[in-house]
Write a protein that holds these residues in place. Structure first.
Motif, short mmCIF file in Angstrom:
data_model
loop_
_atom_site.label_atom_id
_atom_site.label_comp_id
_atom_site.label_asym_id
_atom_site.label_seq_id
_atom_site.Cartn_x
_atom_site.Cartn_y
_atom_site.Cartn_z
N VAL A 173 -13.54 -5.43 -12.48
CA VAL A 173 -12.25 -4.78 -12.67
C VAL A 173 -11.27 -5.34 -11.66
N GLU A 174 -10.11 -5.78 -12.14
CA GLU A 174 -9.10 -6.40 -11.30
C GLU A 174 -8.05 -5.37 -10.91
N VAL A 175 -7.73 -5.34 -9.63
CA VAL A 175 -6.76 -4.38 -9.10
C VAL A 175 -5.69 -5.13 -8.32
N ALA A 176 -4.45 -4.68 -8.47
CA ALA A 176 -3.34 -5.32 -7.76
C ALA A 176 -2.40 -4.29 -7.18
N LEU A 177 -1.66 -4.70 -6.17
CA LEU A 177 -0.56 -3.91 -5.61
C LEU A 177 0.72 -4.41 -6.26
N ILE A 178 1.44 -3.51 -6.91
CA ILE A 178 2.67 -3.86 -7.63
C ILE A 178 3.85 -3.17 -6.94
N HIS A 179 4.90 -3.93 -6.67
CA HIS A 179 6.11 -3.33 -6.12
C HIS A 179 7.33 -4.15 -6.56
N PRO A 180 8.51 -3.55 -6.53
CA PRO A 180 9.72 -4.30 -6.91
C PRO A 180 9.94 -5.49 -5.98
N THR A 181 10.16 -6.65 -6.55
CA THR A 181 10.37 -7.85 -5.74
C THR A 181 11.59 -7.72 -4.84
N ARG A 182 12.61 -7.07 -5.33
CA ARG A 182 13.87 -6.97 -4.59
C ARG A 182 13.78 -6.00 -3.42
N GLN A 183 12.70 -5.22 -3.37
CA GLN A 183 12.63 -4.15 -2.38
C GLN A 183 11.26 -4.15 -1.71
N PRO A 184 11.14 -4.65 -0.48
CA PRO A 184 9.84 -4.63 0.21
C PRO A 184 9.40 -3.19 0.48
N LEU A 185 8.12 -3.01 0.73
CA LEU A 185 7.62 -1.67 1.01
C LEU A 185 8.27 -1.12 2.28
N SER A 186 8.69 0.12 2.20
CA SER A 186 9.18 0.79 3.39
C SER A 186 8.02 0.97 4.36
N ARG A 187 8.33 1.31 5.59
CA ARG A 187 7.27 1.50 6.58
C ARG A 187 6.30 2.61 6.16
N PRO A 188 6.77 3.80 5.71
CA PRO A 188 5.82 4.81 5.26
C PRO A 188 4.97 4.33 4.08
N ALA A 189 5.59 3.62 3.13
CA ALA A 189 4.84 3.13 1.97
C ALA A 189 3.79 2.12 2.39
N GLN A 190 4.14 1.25 3.32
CA GLN A 190 3.18 0.24 3.78
C GLN A 190 1.99 0.90 4.49
N VAL A 191 2.27 1.90 5.31
CA VAL A 191 1.18 2.58 6.02
C VAL A 191 0.27 3.31 5.03
N LEU A 192 0.84 3.99 4.04
CA LEU A 192 0.02 4.67 3.04
C LEU A 192 -0.85 3.68 2.30
N TYR A 193 -0.26 2.55 1.90
CA TYR A 193 -1.06 1.54 1.21
C TYR A 193 -2.16 0.99 2.12
N ASP A 194 -1.84 0.73 3.37
CA ASP A 194 -2.86 0.21 4.30
C ASP A 194 -4.03 1.18 4.42
N TYR A 195 -3.73 2.48 4.53
CA TYR A 195 -4.81 3.48 4.63
C TYR A 195 -5.64 3.49 3.35
N PHE A 196 -4.95 3.36 2.21
CA PHE A 196 -5.68 3.33 0.93
C PHE A 196 -6.61 2.12 0.87
N GLU A 197 -6.10 0.95 1.25
CA GLU A 197 -6.93 -0.24 1.17
C GLU A 197 -8.12 -0.15 2.12
N GLN A 198 -7.92 0.42 3.28
CA GLN A 198 -9.04 0.60 4.21
C GLN A 198 -10.12 1.49 3.59
N GLU A 199 -9.70 2.54 2.91
CA GLU A 199 -10.67 3.43 2.26
C GLU A 199 -11.36 2.74 1.09
N LEU A 200 -10.62 1.90 0.37
CA LEU A 200 -11.21 1.14 -0.72
C LEU A 200 -12.29 0.20 -0.20
#
Length: 310
Positions: free
Chosen positions: A266-293
């Motif tokens: 199963v293939e999984v990707a992180l998708i976000h708008p190209t014009r808008q980088p992840l905000s600091r809170p969004a990046q931290v939440l994603y980092d915690y998710f990936e660590q748990e994964l």
């Protein structure tokens, strides 16, 4: 040229329509049209090919679009840095997760995030991939984690990985828990297959056509929770990502089996708008998710290893 024109131009490219861009930007279609005409006049180039169905960027327009993304990203990054400097980690984050990930991986990451950052408001969405991708494209969601089948203008897809799957069956099927199974060696399965938008669906269908999986009957249930409950009451089976199997190991009504010698992933990707980088809170939440994964992936490997040794 002002920043508003850049926003209008990027929205028109991504929406494929001046009226749709106006809806996204909460302004009038005539206003978008006037700004695009002024922009083309300023640049001395035709940026769009206009048809009855909408607009598509010309080769010059597509190149200009790529440059505009760089500008918008830089502006957004500057805003994020200023916000972080002024207020620390605060604000809000909205994210979408595929149902299996939301059920099995996200809760631990979310518990840690909300405990450590009480000043950040969080909104989580889960559901069909098409809906979550659409929400990300419109910037209603900061990002989406899950299956992603086709590239889409305006969205960046960062591969997270390809992960193993497991056979999950009702206990009535009679499989020995956690005993590796070769799908081409078992009696025909009554198989519940993922929804059409799941990246596993075409791979499973190809394996069935090629004789790698023998099936008696098939059914498709869009809801993960409903599908698992159905399995628990029957002798049907389903091929699902390992993280769902890991979560159901203690469920006496279900049997989980690793799939031996399988190319199914199963293939999984992180998708976000190209014009808008992840905000600091969004990046931290994603980092915690990936660590748990990654932690759950190691746990699955440990459980499989223990079963082989025993």
């Amino acid at each position: 040229m002002d920043l508003r024109q850049i926003h209008y131009f990027v929205a028109a490219c991504e929406e494929g329509s001046l009226s749709a861009a106006a809806v996204r930007l909460n302004c009038t279609a005539s206003g978008v049209s006037q700004q695009m005409t002024a922009l083309e006049a300023r640049l001395g180039a035709s940026l769009f090919k206009r048809t009855r169905r909408g607009v598509t960027p010309t080769p010059v327009g597509r190149r200009f679009y790529d440059r505009c993304l760089v500008v918008l990203k830089a502006v957004s990054e500057a805003e994020i840095e200023l916000e972080d400097f002024a207020a620390g980690l605060s604000g809000s984050v909205s994210a979408g997760f595929a149902p299996g990930l939301a059920k099995s991986i996200l809760p631990q990451a979310l518990a840690r995030f909300t405990r450590e950052f009480p000043r950040v408001d969080v909104e989580i969405a889960s559901g069909p991939a098409d809906s979550l991708v659409s929400g990300t494209a419109s910037a209603a969601l900061n990002f989406y984690v899950g299956q992603y089948r086709e590239a889409q203008i305006g969205l960046s897809a960062i591969p997270i990985g390809q992960f193993p799957v497991a056979l999950i069956s009702g206990s009535r099927r009679g499989f020995v828990p956690m005993k590796p199974i070769r799908l081409d060696k078992v009696a025909p399965l009554k198989l519940s297959v993922p929804s059409a938008t799941h990246s596993l669906r075409p791979k499973i269908e190809a394996a069935i056509r090629n004789g790698e999986i023998a099936v008696d009957r098939t059914i498709s249930i869009a809801s993960l929770s409903a599908g698992l409950e159905f399995l628990s009451q029957t002798d049907w089976s389903s091929i699902l990502p390992y993280w769902i199997g890991l979560k159901e190991l203690s469920n006496e009504r279900l049997t989980v089996n690793p799939i031996a010698d399988s190319t199914l992933r199963v293939e999984v990707a992180l998708i976000h708008p190209t014009r808008q980088p992840l905000s600091r809170p969004a990046q931290v939440l994603y980092d915690y998710f990936e660590q748990e994964l990654r932690r759950s992936e190691a746990e699955w490997a440990r459980v499989m290893d223990d079963c082989v040794k025993s």
